[in-house]
Design a protein around this motif. Structure first.
Motif, PDB file in Angstrom:
ATOM      1  N   GLU A 178       0.836  -1.202   0.000  1.00 17.55           N
ATOM      2  CA  GLU A 178       0.000   0.000   0.000  1.00 17.55           C
ATOM      3  C   GLU A 178       0.871   1.252   0.000  1.00 17.55           C
ATOM      4  O   GLU A 178       1.920   1.305   0.649  1.00 17.55           O
ATOM      5  CB  GLU A 178      -0.906   0.037   1.238  1.00 17.55           C
ATOM      6  CG  GLU A 178      -2.124  -0.860   1.142  1.00 17.55           C
ATOM      7  CD  GLU A 178      -3.034  -0.655   2.346  1.00 17.55           C
ATOM      8  OE1 GLU A 178      -3.240   0.515   2.736  1.00 17.55           O
ATOM      9  OE2 GLU A 178      -3.511  -1.652   2.899  1.00 17.55           O
ATOM     10  N   THR A 179       0.440   2.270  -0.711  1.00 15.49           N
ATOM     11  CA  THR A 179       1.161   3.539  -0.732  1.00 15.49           C
ATOM     12  C   THR A 179       0.243   4.695  -0.349  1.00 15.49           C
ATOM     13  O   THR A 179      -0.985   4.534  -0.292  1.00 15.49           O
ATOM     14  CB  THR A 179       1.762   3.813  -2.128  1.00 15.49           C
ATOM     15  OG1 THR A 179       0.700   3.923  -3.073  1.00 15.49           O
ATOM     16  CG2 THR A 179       2.725   2.712  -2.542  1.00 15.49           C
ATOM     17  N   GLU A 180       0.836   5.839  -0.102  1.00 15.14           N
ATOM     18  CA  GLU A 180       0.088   7.049   0.245  1.00 15.14           C
ATOM     19  C   GLU A 180       0.866   8.253  -0.268  1.00 15.14           C
ATOM     20  O   GLU A 180       2.050   8.154  -0.602  1.00 15.14           O
ATOM     21  CB  GLU A 180      -0.084   7.151   1.764  1.00 15.14           C
ATOM     22  CG  GLU A 180       1.235   7.274   2.514  1.00 15.14           C
ATOM     23  CD  GLU A 180       1.088   7.365   4.017  1.00 15.14           C
ATOM     24  OE1 GLU A 180      -0.048   7.543   4.498  1.00 15.14           O
ATOM     25  OE2 GLU A 180       2.112   7.265   4.725  1.00 15.14           O
ATOM     26  N   ASP A 181       0.201   9.388  -0.351  1.00 10.30           N
ATOM     27  CA  ASP A 181       0.919  10.624  -0.651  1.00 10.30           C
ATOM     28  C   ASP A 181       1.939  10.878   0.455  1.00 10.30           C
ATOM     29  O   ASP A 181       1.629  10.719   1.646  1.00 10.30           O
ATOM     30  CB  ASP A 181      -0.056  11.808  -0.730  1.00 10.30           C
ATOM     31  CG  ASP A 181      -0.941  11.742  -1.972  1.00 10.30           C
ATOM     32  OD1 ASP A 181      -0.528  11.083  -2.957  1.00 10.30           O
ATOM     33  OD2 ASP A 181      -2.036  12.335  -1.955  1.00 10.30           O
TER      34      ASP A 181
ATOM     35  N   ARG B  54       4.898   9.490  -3.816  1.00  8.38           N
ATOM     36  CA  ARG B  54       4.145   8.377  -3.224  1.00  8.38           C
ATOM     37  C   ARG B  54       5.117   7.488  -2.466  1.00  8.38           C
ATOM     38  O   ARG B  54       6.224   7.197  -2.943  1.00  8.38           O
ATOM     39  CB  ARG B  54       3.442   7.552  -4.301  1.00  8.38           C
ATOM     40  CG  ARG B  54       2.372   8.285  -5.063  1.00  8.38           C
ATOM     41  CD  ARG B  54       1.094   8.470  -4.250  1.00  8.38           C
ATOM     42  NE  ARG B  54       0.408   7.216  -3.932  1.00  8.38           N
ATOM     43  CZ  ARG B  54      -0.727   7.158  -3.226  1.00  8.38           C
ATOM     44  NH1 ARG B  54      -1.290   8.276  -2.743  1.00  8.38           N
ATOM     45  NH2 ARG B  54      -1.314   6.003  -2.979  1.00  8.38           N
TER      46      ARG B  54
ATOM     47  N   LYS C  94       2.828   3.082   2.892  1.00  5.19           N
ATOM     48  CA  LYS C  94       1.952   3.644   3.921  1.00  5.19           C
ATOM     49  C   LYS C  94       2.370   3.133   5.299  1.00  5.19           C
ATOM     50  O   LYS C  94       2.178   1.977   5.635  1.00  5.19           O
ATOM     51  CB  LYS C  94       0.506   3.258   3.639  1.00  5.19           C
ATOM     52  CG  LYS C  94      -0.502   3.945   4.541  1.00  5.19           C
ATOM     53  CD  LYS C  94      -1.922   3.575   4.145  1.00  5.19           C
ATOM     54  CE  LYS C  94      -2.931   4.283   5.042  1.00  5.19           C
ATOM     55  NZ  LYS C  94      -4.315   3.923   4.672  1.00  5.19           N
TER      56      LYS C  94
ATOM     57  N   ASP D 153       1.450   4.593   8.380  1.00  4.20           N
ATOM     58  CA  ASP D 153       0.544   4.906   9.487  1.00  4.20           C
ATOM     59  C   ASP D 153       1.200   5.769  10.558  1.00  4.20           C
ATOM     60  O   ASP D 153       1.404   5.350  11.708  1.00  4.20           O
ATOM     61  CB  ASP D 153      -0.011   3.618  10.116  1.00  4.20           C
ATOM     62  CG  ASP D 153      -0.971   2.897   9.198  1.00  4.20           C
ATOM     63  OD1 ASP D 153      -1.554   3.552   8.312  1.00  4.20           O
ATOM     64  OD2 ASP D 153      -1.144   1.679   9.360  1.00  4.20           O
TER      65      ASP D 153
END
Length: 547
Positions: A444-447, A462, A465, A467
């Protein structure tokens, strides 16, 4: 009566003096040499008490420990003529140090600033213990399993405003002129023209390296430091057989950048075609060369990849790195056995990762009967899972580092970079399988929540992720996704990690040698004191030599 009292008192004084003299003769701290001829400093980069504890736990509790006698180098250094101290590591005006500042403090005995090499906190060059040893007529050497220009070895033989200035650091090292330089990092020593396969310098390098090292220049100029080294009387070696034949001043560069990690070393150790020397082999050769000097020597040996394993939260790799250190220190101890002229200092620049075995609330133990009288009428059933020692064998049985596993994954085509394939690779090369669902979570990735456009470590838009722990995993190109794998198997490992960076936990200082020589190191000190005590040991207490 008066004369009798005087006689009795005189006899009492005489025997008191005899007793005092006997005690002084029996006190090894007073009778042993104060100034050793040779000083060997061994630095486990990132090796805090947690990493020391991992090796000790593995040696004593792993059912199939490769350390057959369950004894580590830490045990051996303390068996006889050994002392233990504690050292604080912080750099000037900050809580937590990096390797450059810490190495500089160990090398100079002066407070240094973050990411500086061989400078005080004002930014002024400070003579290092290695430079002072040269002026005192001693032979000197640096050995590492990272790059010679990496922060820790650089701090002993260079003076630069930033640790990333590898080209300038290599030139400084050559100018300072230690007798022995062994490690990785060929790229900083060869001109940029070496990247042109048709160039004359490239063809010469292919001949002298015998194909043992990948030829990739990192330099931005045309300086060929290997030519300069030859002019200064250095022999050049690039593989294990060349090293074995070396004598006199020598520079050994055995990898384009860092040398192989300890799992790769473990897997290839018995390969008759192995061309890369181990840290142990490099250290033994360095001592062999340096010990020819009747005036003695100073040698710094770095086990540098303990830190890298901890940055990646890779417990299996970290165990192998600690075993690599163990083998090296044992070889040094074997050489120094029964010598009163040598002081060995084994410590760390800082600790990394916040590692620890931890009990959990999953896979709780089943009830069982015990023969003890207090369990005659009841079962034994602890309320938590306190960890199975078989975990230690599984950690050792890891076949690839997390970094190498992800390298294999990212070498797949984009279409093949699936959770199924990641799980397959992890399950193939480690003893702790993950599910496809866990692989999905890892990918999973996130900005990027800490994005900085002009910062090469933080400029990915990116990122995996994490948390809300992103700020503690700033090496976004690798360590954050490794941390997600570590988190996925944490319950099976019974391991917790607190960070992907350093902590300020004090480190241990093991010393072996004469009682007088090791006495200053056996308290609660700071790395600037540790550095100054090392300088005192090399030069003789109170001696001062200017550059």
């Amino acid at each position: 009566m008066k004369h009798k009292i005087i006689v009795i008192f005189s006899v009492f004084i005489f025997f008191s003096m005899v007793s005092s003299c006997s005690q002084k003769k029996a006190d090894p701290a007073l009778s042993s040499p104060a100034n050793p001829k040779n000083v060997i400093m061994i630095i486990g980069d990132g090796m805090g008490p947690e990493q020391v504890g991992l090796l000790l736990t593995y040696a004593r509790q792993a059912p199939h420990s490769v350390l057959g006698d369950k004894t580590t180098c830490f045990d051996k250094i303390m068996e006889k003529d050994g002392s233990l101290g504690i050292s604080l590591t912080y750099a000037h005006d900050v809580l937590v140090t990096d390797s450059a500042a810490s190495g500089s403090q160990l090398a100079t005995g002066q407070p240094s600033g973050s990411e500086m090499i061989g400078l005080d906190y004002n930014g002024d060059p400070v003579p290092t213990v290695l430079e002072k040893a040269i002026l005192a007529g001693k032979s000197t050497g640096l050995v590492t399993d990272t790059r010679l220009t990496d922060a820790t070895p650089a701090a002993f033989a260079a003076h630069q405003p930033h640790r990333k200035m590898g080209d300038a650091i290599a030139l400084d090292m050559l100018t300072v002129g230690p007798d022995v330089l062994l490690g990785g990092g060929l790229g900083n020593w060869i001109p940029r023209e070496a990247n042109d396969k048709a160039s004359g310098v490239r063809q010469e390098l292919e001949v002298i390296t015998q194909g043992s090292v990948a030829i990739r220049s990192k330099r931005k100029d045309s300086q060929n430091l290997l030519v300069m080294a030859r002019e200064k009387g250095y022999g050049l070696v690039f593989n294990r057989s060349q090293l074995a034949a070396a004598s006199g001043k020598v520079i050994g560069l055995f990898a384009a950048s860092a040398m192989p990690n300890a799992i790769v070393v473990s897997n290839s150790l018995n390969d008759p075609d192995r061309s890369v020397p181990t840290l142990e082999e490099m250290s033994v050769k360095a001592i062999d060369i340096l010990s020819q000097n009747d005036q003695g020597f100073f040698l710094m040996i770095e086990a540098g990849q303990i830190d890298w394993a901890a940055h990646s939260n890779d417990a299996g790799l970290m165990l192998h790195e600690m075993i690599r250190l163990n083998d090296t220190v044992n070889a040094v101890l074997d050489w120094a056995k029964n010598r009163e002229d040598t002081l060995i200092i084994l410590t760390a620049d800082h600790t990394t990762g916040g590692f620890g075995f931890s009990y959990t609330a999953r896979d709780l133990p089943r009830a069982k009967s015990l023969p003890g009288i207090m369990f005659k009428d009841r079962d034994y059933k602890p309320g938590y899972n306190y960890g199975d020692p078989h975990v230690l064998d599984k950690l050792y049985n890891q076949k690839l580092s997390y970094g190498d596993i992800f390298d294999k994954f990212y070498q797949l085509s984009k279409e093949e970079q699936t959770p199924e394939n990641l799980a397959m690779l992890v399950n193939q090369y480690t003893a702790f399988p993950i599910t496809i669902a866990q692989a999905e979570r890892i990918l999973e990735t996130e900005d990027n929540p800490i994005y900085i456009a002009d910062n090469r470590k933080l400029n990915a838009k990116r990122v995996p992720k994490l948390d809300n722990k992103d700020e503690f995993y700033p090496s976004q190109k690798f360590s954050n996704i490794h941390a997600l794998l570590a988190l996925a198997v944490a319950g099976d490992h019974c391991v917790v990690w607190n960070t992907g960076t350093h902590t300020n936990t004090p480190v241990l200082v093991f010393t072996k040698g004469s009682a007088r020589a090791r006495k200053p190191f056996a308290g609660v000190i700071h790395h600037t004191q540790l550095g100054q005590y090392t300088i005192d040991a090399v030069l003789g207490s109170g001696a001062v030599l200017e550059r």
